[in-house]
Scaffold this active site. Structure first.
Site, PDB file in Angstrom:
ATOM      1  N   CYS A 193       0.694  -1.335   0.200  1.00 52.48           N
ATOM      2  CA  CYS A 193      -0.034  -0.085   0.315  1.00 52.48           C
ATOM      3  C   CYS A 193       0.968   1.157   0.073  1.00 52.48           C
ATOM      4  O   CYS A 193       1.731   0.644   0.263  1.00 52.48           O
ATOM      5  CB  CYS A 193      -0.815   0.054   0.505  1.00 52.48           C
ATOM      6  SG  CYS A 193      -0.330   0.326   2.458  1.00 52.48           S
ATOM      7  N   CYS A 230      -1.964   1.209  -4.302  1.00 52.89           N
ATOM      8  CA  CYS A 230      -0.689   1.802  -4.836  1.00 52.89           C
ATOM      9  C   CYS A 230      -1.257   1.955  -5.953  1.00 52.89           C
ATOM     10  O   CYS A 230      -0.306   2.609  -6.646  1.00 52.89           O
ATOM     11  CB  CYS A 230       0.463   1.909  -3.947  1.00 52.89           C
ATOM     12  SG  CYS A 230       0.184   0.194  -4.812  1.00 52.89           S
ATOM     13  N   CYS A 246       3.897  -0.062  -8.890  1.00 52.70           N
ATOM     14  CA  CYS A 246       3.759  -1.235  -8.260  1.00 52.70           C
ATOM     15  C   CYS A 246       4.599  -1.943  -9.192  1.00 52.70           C
ATOM     16  O   CYS A 246       4.277  -2.352 -10.661  1.00 52.70           O
ATOM     17  CB  CYS A 246       2.966  -2.214  -7.836  1.00 52.70           C
ATOM     18  SG  CYS A 246       3.400  -3.647  -7.286  1.00 52.70           S
TER      19      CYS A 246
END
Length: 136
Positions: free
Chosen positions: A12, A86, A90
């Site tokens: 996150c 997020c 990533c």
């Protein structure tokens, strides 16, 4: 023959609430059968105190956890990557299992608001453990 433990990375933004709770649940409920990592794209200075308190209510101590920065290596080393808000930050590697869990962010919220988020994470972790144990 040794069987490689499945590994899961929770990501996150701040690695201070959702991903920390998910990692703590998986560590506890997975009983050592699953390698667990968590990280954040922009880690906070410390873990959310309300998240620590919410987990302590269930007997899980997260007080010593420290938010960690998301690294490409952590993603490469994980079989399952679970993002929590997020999104595109990533790194993506083909052949990995990716899931995006849409969960409310507990940042800045009190314990009353964090409990339902915690309970939703626990429910999802139980399903994740089930899916990982049937995949082996």
């Amino acid at each position: 023959m040794t069987v490689k433990k499945p590994s899961v990375l929770f990501v996150c933004v701040h690695n201070a609430g959702r991903s920390q709770m998910a990692a703590a649940f998986l560590t506890t409920l997975g009983e050592g059968r699953i390698e667990v990592r968590s990280a954040g794209s922009q880690p906070a200075d410390k873990v959310n105190p309300a998240a620590v308190e919410a987990m302590a209510e269930l007997g899980i101590d997260m007080s010593a956890e420290i938010p960690k920065i998301l690294t490409t290596e952590a993603v490469k080393e994980s079989d399952v990557v679970i993002t929590m808000g997020c999104g595109d930050e990533c790194p993506y590697f083909p052949g990995k299992r990716y899931e995006d869990w849409v969960l409310e962010d507990p940042a800045g919220q009190g314990i009353e608001a964090v409990r339902p988020i915690r309970d939703e994470i626990k429910s999802r972790i139980e399903g994740l453990i089930e899916s990982l144990s049937t995949a082996t």
